[in-house]
Design an enzyme around this catalytic site. Structure first.
Site, PDB file in Angstrom:
ATOM      1  N   ASN A 346       0.840  -1.191   0.000  1.00 54.23           N
ATOM      2  CA  ASN A 346       0.000   0.000   0.000  1.00 54.23           C
ATOM      3  C   ASN A 346       0.884   1.254   0.000  1.00 54.23           C
ATOM      4  OD1 ASN A 346      -2.314   1.496  -0.056  1.00 54.23           O
ATOM      5  ND2 ASN A 346      -3.121   0.767   1.902  1.00 54.23           N
ATOM      6  N   HIS A 377      -8.508   3.694   8.549  1.00 52.66           N
ATOM      7  CA  HIS A 377      -9.008   2.408   8.068  1.00 52.66           C
ATOM      8  C   HIS A 377     -10.449   2.156   8.503  1.00 52.66           C
ATOM      9  CE1 HIS A 377      -4.867   1.189   6.984  1.00 52.66           C
ATOM     10  NE2 HIS A 377      -5.481   0.346   6.194  1.00 52.66           N
TER      11      HIS A 377
END
Length: 507
Positions: A346, A377
């Site tokens: 990521n 998140h």
């Protein structure tokens, strides 16, 4: 399975028959179909709306409208949240003072994302693993907050106050509403990203992304000869699509055979030797990762097909299309340190965390960065358990690397032994750390750690207490001296700054 998930899909039901045939949730079928449609539109966009044939205004309009269409198809009226979040943040940028605009924008954007995540999880509950409307909002949050900090840097700070990458990213004028919406909601990145810098996106729209500013590597040396003709992304797109196909096949084949939840099953725990439990956990996580490989590689291929992502030439003269790539699969699977794994996983999110938090936080930047990552998140408790564990893992890995690694660098054979040991340790540590991220709830996550007797937590604590580690943060005076030195020596920094922008890795 599919009929049970129809109610949880907020988007179009046009593909419901296909969902039932292949026995996959409708929202996931919609997502893949939209990404494949975006791939076709990307090819059309590059061929028929090339910068040499049309104006940036038309390219902005078409990219934005296509993005809104894909969002409506996947998420229905919930896609209006994208406009609300973008509109609120743009209002803050326009009406708030430049001195504190970036802070207010950060609070409003992240706060709205968290509010939507709370309502989705605890009010509407669309399911743990379904594609939901907060996924694209996470990418939009990255773009908005990055843009706010870049505008603040460009309009309120002197160059001597900025790092080389911040100087390249700095924006010297407020974007128009169309440019802002195009950057946030274009069809290439509306569903799965990845995040990119505003300057790179504008260079793509205006057709200046193939100029020589991408021609130097991180050391300032020429990275192949500059070619006058526009480079082709065909080979890279085909290669990435093949990677997508392989990743999807592996995931669909193994995800049900090796569920992570099996690692906390009482019969499995009581009847399986601990070493076999470790091996099973590693294999379960190995079977889970191809899902992310598929999504992020397909998103990268879409951007490349549209002509976005060019990052100069290799030494052999071949073009590189990794400007906004989100992962490096081989470096992930063969990582020999916790940091190396995170550096290649990521990537664009790691760069965002580095630029908006780690580089700017004066107090305990490592802990602040992990906390921001958890908040971004979502609101599942497992995310916070994972990132709290990640702090301990990072500190312990840093201590071991600084104190133990030098003893293994005396010869090639010792170094090989060290790499094998650290590879095994890294894979186990990563698997142990991200179990709560997969299980999501507190109960199952703590049950897993109890089954392992919190062994890696205790080991990290002992390592941190026993081995000294020098701080990686420079003193303010030293850092200022370095910045002033850079500003004097680096008069023509566009090429190097761009590589700093893309090649810097998250700490």
């Amino acid at each position: 399975m599919a009929p049970q998930t129809t109610a949880s899909c907020t988007g179009s039901t046009l593909l419901q028959p296909i969902s039932e045939i292949i026995n996959l949730p409708l929202d996931q079928v919609n997502f893949v179909a939209c990404q494949l449609f975006a791939l076709l539109m990307a090819v059309w966009f590059r061929l028929y709306l090339h910068p040499s044939k049309t104006s940036p205004f038309i390219r902005h309009v078409v990219a934005t409208l296509l993005g809104f269409y894909l969002a409506l198809f996947c998420f229905g009226w919930y896609s209006l949240h994208f406009l609300v979040q973008s509109g609120l943040s743009y209002s803050v940028m326009v009406f708030a003072g430049l001195e504190h605009m970036h802070k207010y924008c950060f609070i409003v954007t992240l706060g709205y994302l968290i509010l939507c995540q709370i309502t989705r999880v605890y009010v509407f509950d669309y399911g743990m693993y379904s594609a939901d409307f907060t996924g694209p909002m996470m990418v939009i949050t990255q773009k908005i907050t990055s843009l706010a900090f870049e505008i603040h840097d460009g309009l309120t700070k002197r160059e001597s106050q900025l790092t080389p990458s911040q100087k390249y990213l700095a924006i010297s004028r407020m974007p128009s509403l169309l440019e802002y919406l195009s950057y946030n909601c274009n069809f290439m990145g509306i569903l799965a990203g990845p995040t990119c810098s505003y300057n790179d996106y504008m260079a793509f729209i205006e057709g200046t992304c193939y100029q020589p500013r991408h021609q130097e590597n991180a050391n300032g040396k020429e990275n192949g000869k500059y070619k006058q003709s526009e480079p082709s992304s065909k080979n890279d797109v085909i290669s990435k699509l093949c990677t997508c196909a392989i990743s999807l096949a592996i995931y669909l084949s193994l995800c049900k055979l090796l569920p992570v939840e099996h690692s906390i099953d009482d019969d499995f725990v009581n009847s399986t030797p601990f070493l076999q439990q470790v091996i099973y956990l590693y294999l379960a996580m190995l079977a889970l990762r191809p899902k992310y490989y598929f999504v992020w590689t397909l998103a990268d291929a879409i951007n490349n097909a549209a002509g976005f992502g060019f990052n100069g030439y290799n030494i052999d003269g071949s073009p590189r299309w990794d400007l906004i790539s989100n992962l490096r699969i081989l470096d992930i699977e063969f990582a020999t340190s916790f940091k190396m794994f995170l550096d290649n996983w990521n990537i664009q999110t790691a760069l965002w965390l580095k630029r908006v938090c780690y580089e700017r936080c004066a107090i305990n930047p490592t802990a602040a960065t992990f906390l921001l990552s958890a908040m971004w998140h979502g609101v599942y408790p497992g995310y916070y358990l994972t990132f709290l564990t990640g702090i301990a893992m990072t500190m312990a890995a840093r201590a071991i690397r600084h104190n133990i690694r030098p003893y293994f660098l005396v010869s090639g054979s010792y170094k090989c032994i060290y790499d094998v040991i650290t590879w095994a340790w890294t894979q186990v540590a990563i698997s142990y750390t991200v179990v709560p991220f997969v299980l999501l709830a507190v109960g199952p996550s703590l049950k897993f750690y109890r089954c392992w007797y919190f062994c890696l937590h205790l080991l990290c604590l002992l390592v941190v207490l026993a081995l000294p580690v020098k701080s990686r943060r420079r003193q303010p005076k030293e850092q200022q001296d370095i910045l002033q030195k850079d500003s004097v020596q680096d008069t023509d920094h566009n090429s190097t700054d761009n590589n700093c922008n893309q090649k810097d890795k998250a700490t």
